[in-house]
Design an enzyme around this catalytic site. Structure first.
Site, PDB file in Angstrom:
ATOM      1  N   ALA A  29      -5.225   4.284  -2.237  1.00  0.00           N
ATOM      2  CA  ALA A  29      -4.053   3.519  -2.676  1.00  0.00           C
ATOM      3  C   ALA A  29      -4.249   2.901  -4.069  1.00  0.00           C
ATOM      4  O   ALA A  29      -3.281   2.706  -4.803  1.00  0.00           O
ATOM      5  CB  ALA A  29      -3.748   2.439  -1.649  1.00  0.00           C
ATOM      6  N   ARG A  41      -5.754  -3.405   0.501  1.00  0.00           N
ATOM      7  CA  ARG A  41      -6.788  -4.436   0.624  1.00  0.00           C
ATOM      8  C   ARG A  41      -7.077  -5.255  -0.617  1.00  0.00           C
ATOM      9  O   ARG A  41      -7.967  -6.108  -0.566  1.00  0.00           O
ATOM     10  CB  ARG A  41      -8.105  -3.789   1.114  1.00  0.00           C
ATOM     11  CG  ARG A  41      -8.011  -3.316   2.540  1.00  0.00           C
ATOM     12  CD  ARG A  41      -9.303  -2.714   3.045  1.00  0.00           C
ATOM     13  NE  ARG A  41      -9.140  -2.241   4.409  1.00  0.00           N
ATOM     14  CZ  ARG A  41      -8.496  -1.125   4.748  1.00  0.00           C
ATOM     15  NH1 ARG A  41      -7.975  -0.347   3.812  1.00  0.00           N
ATOM     16  NH2 ARG A  41      -8.376  -0.776   6.003  1.00  0.00           N
ATOM     17  N   HIS A 125      -3.410  12.176   4.663  1.00  0.00           N
ATOM     18  CA  HIS A 125      -2.589  11.292   5.503  1.00  0.00           C
ATOM     19  C   HIS A 125      -1.110  11.680   5.461  1.00  0.00           C
ATOM     20  O   HIS A 125      -0.247  10.860   5.771  1.00  0.00           O
ATOM     21  CB  HIS A 125      -2.777   9.822   5.088  1.00  0.00           C
ATOM     22  CG  HIS A 125      -4.133   9.276   5.460  1.00  0.00           C
ATOM     23  ND1 HIS A 125      -4.668   8.128   4.937  1.00  0.00           N
ATOM     24  CD2 HIS A 125      -5.071   9.749   6.333  1.00  0.00           C
ATOM     25  CE1 HIS A 125      -5.865   7.916   5.468  1.00  0.00           C
ATOM     26  NE2 HIS A 125      -6.132   8.894   6.304  1.00  0.00           N
ATOM     27  N   SER A 198     -10.283   3.648  -3.805  1.00  0.00           N
ATOM     28  CA  SER A 198     -10.323   3.562  -2.343  1.00  0.00           C
ATOM     29  C   SER A 198     -11.402   2.573  -1.928  1.00  0.00           C
ATOM     30  O   SER A 198     -12.517   2.620  -2.450  1.00  0.00           O
ATOM     31  CB  SER A 198     -10.609   4.926  -1.720  1.00  0.00           C
ATOM     32  OG  SER A 198     -10.709   4.779  -0.314  1.00  0.00           O
TER      33      SER A 198
HETATM   34  P1  NAD Z   1      -7.324   0.191   0.103  1.00  0.00           P
HETATM   35  O1  NAD Z   1      -6.152  -0.711  -0.132  1.00  0.00           O
HETATM   36  O2  NAD Z   1      -8.161  -0.045   1.296  1.00  0.00           O
HETATM   37  O3  NAD Z   1      -8.272   0.108  -1.168  1.00  0.00           O
HETATM   38  C1  NAD Z   1      -7.770   0.242  -2.453  1.00  0.00           C
HETATM   39  C2  NAD Z   1      -8.921   0.017  -3.423  1.00  0.00           C
HETATM   40  O4  NAD Z   1      -8.447   0.310  -4.715  1.00  0.00           O
HETATM   41  C3  NAD Z   1      -9.418  -1.437  -3.417  1.00  0.00           C
HETATM   42  O5  NAD Z   1     -10.818  -1.424  -3.166  1.00  0.00           O
HETATM   43  C4  NAD Z   1      -9.093  -1.936  -4.835  1.00  0.00           C
HETATM   44  O6  NAD Z   1     -10.139  -2.712  -5.398  1.00  0.00           O
HETATM   45  C5  NAD Z   1      -8.943  -0.658  -5.614  1.00  0.00           C
HETATM   46  N1  NAD Z   1      -7.958  -0.709  -6.712  1.00  0.00           N
HETATM   47  C6  NAD Z   1      -6.719  -1.285  -6.697  1.00  0.00           C
HETATM   48  N2  NAD Z   1      -6.098  -1.070  -7.863  1.00  0.00           N
HETATM   49  C7  NAD Z   1      -6.976  -0.359  -8.637  1.00  0.00           C
HETATM   50  C8  NAD Z   1      -6.903   0.167  -9.958  1.00  0.00           C
HETATM   51  N3  NAD Z   1      -5.836  -0.007 -10.723  1.00  0.00           N
HETATM   52  N4  NAD Z   1      -7.974   0.858 -10.430  1.00  0.00           N
HETATM   53  C9  NAD Z   1      -9.093   1.024  -9.661  1.00  0.00           C
HETATM   54  N5  NAD Z   1      -9.193   0.554  -8.410  1.00  0.00           N
HETATM   55  C10 NAD Z   1      -8.157  -0.123  -7.898  1.00  0.00           C
HETATM   56  O7  NAD Z   1      -6.793   1.679   0.023  1.00  0.00           O
HETATM   57  P2  NAD Z   1      -7.341   3.019   0.704  1.00  0.00           P
HETATM   58  O8  NAD Z   1      -8.815   3.071   0.650  1.00  0.00           O
HETATM   59  O9  NAD Z   1      -6.540   4.122   0.129  1.00  0.00           O
HETATM   60  O10 NAD Z   1      -6.939   2.868   2.249  1.00  0.00           O
HETATM   61  C11 NAD Z   1      -5.691   2.398   2.624  1.00  0.00           C
HETATM   62  C12 NAD Z   1      -4.808   3.337   3.418  1.00  0.00           C
HETATM   63  O11 NAD Z   1      -3.471   2.965   3.112  1.00  0.00           O
HETATM   64  C13 NAD Z   1      -4.892   4.780   3.027  1.00  0.00           C
HETATM   65  O12 NAD Z   1      -4.815   5.522   4.189  1.00  0.00           O
HETATM   66  C14 NAD Z   1      -3.637   5.057   2.210  1.00  0.00           C
HETATM   67  O13 NAD Z   1      -3.087   6.301   2.587  1.00  0.00           O
HETATM   68  C15 NAD Z   1      -2.657   4.012   2.678  1.00  0.00           C
HETATM   69  N6  NAD Z   1      -1.779   3.495   1.582  1.00  0.00           N
HETATM   70  C16 NAD Z   1      -1.184   4.402   0.742  1.00  0.00           C
HETATM   71  C17 NAD Z   1      -0.389   3.954  -0.308  1.00  0.00           C
HETATM   72  C18 NAD Z   1       0.229   4.993  -1.220  1.00  0.00           C
HETATM   73  O14 NAD Z   1       0.584   6.084  -0.761  1.00  0.00           O
HETATM   74  N7  NAD Z   1       0.355   4.692  -2.516  1.00  0.00           N
HETATM   75  C19 NAD Z   1      -0.215   2.591  -0.523  1.00  0.00           C
HETATM   76  C20 NAD Z   1      -0.823   1.680   0.380  1.00  0.00           C
HETATM   77  C21 NAD Z   1      -1.616   2.158   1.433  1.00  0.00           C
END
Ligand code: NAD
Length: 253
Positions: A29, A41, A125, A198
């Site tokens: 994300a 998160r 996903h 992630s």
């Molecule tokens: P997560 O929210 O757990 O982690 C996101 C990570 O990205 C964090 O550790 C954060 O520090 C980092 N981050 C945020 N902005 C950043 C940037 N600009 N540059 C670098 N790093 C950055 O997300 P995850 O690990 O993908 O797990 C969450 C689940 O939620 C996944 O299954 C995902 O599919 C889903 N999700 C998807 C979306 C989407 O499709 N855009 C949005 C929200 C959640």
């Protein structure tokens, strides 16, 4: 030894060159936050701080109260279509075009890698381009589902059998997608995995780095893989990947 930004990009570029075209990206994300989509998160802005998606975006939540499921989730999902890919998505598409990476394995459902021009994308996903009937499995475009809910037909139903429509995303309690199993296979022989945006907390995807010979982590916060990674660059995915793609552009030495 402390390295400055340019030095870190240069080390990352050397890792990518050393992997001889057998590099993959694994995105979460955080790769889409610079497009305006909140992650789960990040402290303060992450969706997890508002709802627990394990409860609101689960298969049991959909079955228990489908109208509530759509009133909680649909607005967020439909908003993704108005969002544009950012520099991180574009840089990954360029790196694939230059044959530095094989493709992108993404946890995101927002289609932004495909819209940025990435050709090989494993959406582990799922995605929000289609939906299907829980009963007869007939597939529709996601906009059909959204249109029904927005015109007051909530929950949205299959026009063939009146079964409940569900999005083609992997909800909590769903089995993993066929793309996940294909991604696992594709990673055999992976020399370098670039983990981007992630938290590596959601399994089984968080286990995919074990298939890579080397891992480089590009993230704002610490991840459980940082200690084992060949390189960790903390910062904006857009800044880092754009700088990497510029260094690796054909004709840049
Ligand atoms: P997560 O929210 O757990 O982690 C996101 C990570 O990205 C964090 O550790 C954060 O520090 C980092 N981050 C945020 N902005 C950043 C940037 N600009 N540059 C670098 N790093 C950055 O997300 P995850 O690990 O993908 O797990 C969450 C689940 O939620 C996944 O299954 C995902 O599919 C889903 N999700 C998807 C979306 C989407 O499709 N855009 C949005 C929200 C959640």
């Amino acid at each position: 030894m402390q390295m400055d930004f340019e030095e870190k990009i240069s080390v990352l570029a050397d890792l990518v060159r050393g992997a001889s075209g057998r590099t993959f990206a694994l995105t979460g994300a955080g790769v889409s936050t610079e497009s305006g989509i909140p992650d789960y998160r990040s402290p303060g802005t992450g969706l997890w701080t508002k709802h627990d998606p394990a409860k609101t975006a689960s298969l049991s939540a959909l079955r228990r109260d489908p109208a509530l499921f759509y009133s909680i989730n649909l607005k967020r999902w439909t908003s993704y279509s108005a969002v544009q890919p950012n520099r991180a998505h574009h840089a990954l598409a360029r790196l694939e075009k230059y044959r530095h990476i094989v493709g992108v394995i993404t946890q995101n459902i927002d289609s932004l890698h495909i819209r940025a021009g990435s050709k090989r994308v494993w959406e582990v996903h799922g995605h929000l381009r289609t939906c299907r009937c829980l009963e007869c499995h007939r597939q529709y475009s996601f906009s059909e589902l959204a249109h029904q809910v927005e015109s007051g037909l909530n929950p949205p139903l299959c026009s063939a059998c009146r079964g409940l429509l569900r999005p083609d995303v992997v909800l909590f309690e769903d089995p993993m997608s066929s793309d996940y199993h294909k991604a696992e296979k594709a990673l055999s022989g992976c020399q370098l995995l670039l983990v981007v945006g992630s938290s590596l907390q959601v399994y089984p995807v968080a286990g995919l780095p074990v298939f890579a010979r080397h891992v480089a982590v590009i993230n704002q916060e610490a991840t459980p893989w940082d200690e084992r990674a060949a390189l960790v660059i903390k910062g904006s995915a857009g800044d880092i990947l754009d700088a990497l793609a510029r260094v690796l552009e054909p004709g840049q030495g």
